[in-house]
Design an enzyme around this catalytic site. Structure first.
Site, PDB file in Angstrom:
ATOM      1  N   ARG A 151       9.256  -3.414 -10.787  1.00 48.78           N
ATOM      2  CA  ARG A 151       8.369  -4.294 -11.749  1.00 48.78           C
ATOM      3  C   ARG A 151       8.735  -3.971 -13.079  1.00 48.78           C
ATOM      4  NH1 ARG A 151       2.377  -2.932  -9.500  1.00 48.78           N
ATOM      5  NH2 ARG A 151       2.388  -5.020  -8.236  1.00 48.78           N
ATOM      6  N   LYS A 189      -6.715  -4.995   7.681  1.00 52.17           N
ATOM      7  CA  LYS A 189      -8.052  -5.551   7.615  1.00 52.17           C
ATOM      8  C   LYS A 189      -8.032  -7.078   7.490  1.00 52.17           C
ATOM      9  CE  LYS A 189     -10.992  -2.001   5.376  1.00 52.17           C
ATOM     10  NZ  LYS A 189     -11.578  -1.744   4.206  1.00 52.17           N
ATOM     11  N   GLY A 248       2.405  -5.049  -1.172  1.00 51.17           N
ATOM     12  CA  GLY A 248       3.267  -4.056  -1.368  1.00 51.17           C
ATOM     13  C   GLY A 248       4.263  -3.513   0.027  1.00 51.17           C
ATOM     14  N   GLY A 255      -1.730  -8.581  -4.664  1.00 54.39           N
ATOM     15  CA  GLY A 255      -3.336  -9.334  -4.729  1.00 54.39           C
ATOM     16  C   GLY A 255      -3.189 -10.701  -5.332  1.00 54.39           C
TER      17      GLY A 255
HETATM   18  P1  AMP Z   1      -3.164  -3.896   3.937  1.00 60.43           P
HETATM   19  O1  AMP Z   1      -3.510  -2.826   2.852  1.00 60.43           O
HETATM   20  O2  AMP Z   1      -4.328  -4.496   4.608  1.00 60.43           O
HETATM   21  O3  AMP Z   1      -2.076  -4.837   3.449  1.00 60.43           O
HETATM   22  O4  AMP Z   1      -2.792  -3.020   5.161  1.00 60.43           O
HETATM   23  C1  AMP Z   1      -1.534  -2.194   5.128  1.00 60.43           C
HETATM   24  C2  AMP Z   1      -1.882  -1.030   6.024  1.00 60.43           C
HETATM   25  O5  AMP Z   1      -2.174  -1.384   7.391  1.00 60.43           O
HETATM   26  C3  AMP Z   1      -0.570  -0.137   6.286  1.00 60.43           C
HETATM   27  O6  AMP Z   1      -0.875   1.213   5.611  1.00 60.43           O
HETATM   28  C4  AMP Z   1      -0.418   0.040   7.904  1.00 60.43           C
HETATM   29  O7  AMP Z   1      -0.282   1.244   8.124  1.00 60.43           O
HETATM   30  C5  AMP Z   1      -1.828  -0.378   8.489  1.00 60.43           C
HETATM   31  N1  AMP Z   1      -1.767  -1.036   9.669  1.00 60.43           N
HETATM   32  C6  AMP Z   1      -1.011  -2.134  10.146  1.00 60.43           C
HETATM   33  N2  AMP Z   1      -1.158  -2.203  11.287  1.00 60.43           N
HETATM   34  C7  AMP Z   1      -2.228  -1.378  11.694  1.00 60.43           C
HETATM   35  C8  AMP Z   1      -2.822  -0.914  13.073  1.00 60.43           C
HETATM   36  N3  AMP Z   1      -2.210  -1.301  14.157  1.00 60.43           N
HETATM   37  N4  AMP Z   1      -3.810   0.061  12.976  1.00 60.43           N
HETATM   38  C9  AMP Z   1      -4.075   0.609  11.933  1.00 60.43           C
HETATM   39  N5  AMP Z   1      -3.365   0.463  10.594  1.00 60.43           N
HETATM   40  C10 AMP Z   1      -2.556  -0.425  10.542  1.00 60.43           C
END
Ligand code: AMP
Length: 390
Positions: free
Chosen positions: A37, A197, A347, A370
């Site tokens: 950045r 999520k 990220g 974001g």
């Molecule tokens: P986000 O912050 O929503 O972009 O999610 C990123 C996070 O999702 C990372 O830290 C990953 O470890 C987690 N992640 C990805 N796939 C899975 C999964 N199948 N089960 C649990 N966590 C996950």
């Protein structure tokens, strides 16, 4: 067409310019970790210096609750000093007498970095008084902080009420790439969404269903769709509260939304857990999905290879554990190899492309997760809207 004033629309010679940068970088024991950045801000800073301006830089860093030396921008100011051919000084506050005296003493060609804007509660509340104090430090405001553009804070939105307010080169570039990809994509337009999520990306999926030719889902968010389809999910991460909306999106999307066809499961949420690859089916009790499988990657890879535009946000699995990072890294390879216009944001996907050493093979790596998601949702960015129209 970019509708806001850009650097070329203003004469900066002998002006003091308040530049909102995104220096929200990871610090590792008080030293700058990833400097992406900071480097991304250099073109704007160098352009303004070459025009004969003096620069007052402001940014937030992390999520401090009040003044907290762990979140000081001093190490970032010292790091910037090693990257740029101009004297860089630091003010221990971002408003008030210390900032005002240091800003008033600046000569053309010099840079002053202000302390973390979030050390004052008024920053996040977009308090007009703190915005006015930021504005009092300069003649003109340039916003180059794409990573913060989805927030309406005093240092990126409020301040624009008091000064001529102009887009920096990074902000302009980010918005041009992603804006063009969404508004007028070369087809087929393929979006890849991963991460933990589904609830974070419902708005994005809704909007992309009206724009993209295919949406490829991976990561933990796929689990909630599988659960909505009725699969027992073992100990997989599932968002029970998002099941209704997941069902609704599946119904609406039909073939446009693709889910993994095979997955890697583990008997614990642990880097060293025992793992198995299986076609998508009922997940046994005590096991959880931690990555997509090889057939999914091959299938998604084919879609990416024949795409005209690819936008990727979010990892395909728990890529922090090397045993469950294969899906994410294989996808990074596929995106890098594609001859499509490729944009990566968020990220974790950005970290994956950087760690693969393939960042120079994608069209654009975004500095704002974001903010890029908010654009994918089709929503206005307050940090852009606040700037002067052309
Ligand atoms: P986000 O912050 O929503 O972009 O999610 C990123 C996070 O999702 C990372 O830290 C990953 O470890 C987690 N992640 C990805 N796939 C899975 C999964 N199948 N089960 C649990 N966590 C996950």
């Amino acid at each position: 067409m970019f509708e806001k004033k850009t650097l070329k629309d203003y004469d900066f010679s002998n002006k003091r310019v308040l530049v909102r940068v995104d220096f929200n970088v990871p610090l590792d024991a008080g030293r700058v970790g990833d400097d992406t950045r900071i480097r991304a801000a250099l073109p704007t800073l160098e352009y303004l210096l070459a025009q004969g301006a003096s620069l007052v830089l402001c940014s937030h860093l992390g999520r401090p609750k009040g003044v907290d030396v762990q979140f000081s921008l001093r190490p970032v100011a010292e790091y910037l000093d090693t990257l740029i051919d101009a004297p860089v000084s630091f003010a221990e506050d971002c408003i008030g007498p210390m900032a005002e005296t240091a800003a008033a003493a600046l000569q053309a060609g010099e840079i002053l970095v202000l302390e973390n804007t979030r050390f004052h509660a008024g920053e996040k509340k977009n308090d007009p008084e703190i915005a006015r104090q930021f504005a009092s430090l300069a003649d003109v405001f340039v916003n180059d902080a794409f990573g913060t553009a989805h927030r309406a804070h005093a240092s990126n939105v409020g301040v624009a009420d008091y000064l001529p307010a102009i887009a920096g080169l990074l902000l302009e570039k980010e918005i041009q790439y992603l804006g063009q990809a969404i508004a007028d994509p070369k087809r087929p337009f393929v979006a890849i969404l991963g991460g933990a999520k589904v609830s974070d990306k419902i708005g994005v999926i809704r909007n992309l269903l009206t724009k993209a030719d295919a949406i490829l889902i991976g990561g933990g968010m796929a689990n909630t769709f599988f659960r909505a389809e009725g699969y027992p999910m073992g100990d997989s991460l599932v968002e029970e509260t998002a099941l209704d909306v997941a069902r609704e999106l599946l119904d609406k999307a039909g073939d446009q939304l693709r889910l993994p066809i095979d997955v890697v499961i583990a008997n614990a949420f642990d880097a060293e857990a025992e793992s198995k690859t299986m076609g998508m089916d009922a997940i046994p009790d005590g096991w959880r999905i931690l990555d997509v499988g090889p057939e999914t990657i091959a299938g998604y890879g084919k879609v990416v290879a024949s795409a005209g535009t690819v936008v990727w946000n979010g990892p395909m699995g728990v890529f922090e554990f090397p045993n469950f990072a294969k899906g994410t890294f294989a996808l990074a390879q596929a995106v890098a190899k594609s001859s499509a216009l490729t944009i990566i944001g968020g990220g974790d996907s950005v970290a994956a492309i950087n760690q693969s050493g393939l960042a120079d093979q994608v069209t654009h790596v975004s500095t704002g997760g974001g903010a890029s998601l908010q654009m994918l949702e089709g929503d206005e960015l307050p940090g852009l809207a606040a700037l002067d129209d052309r």
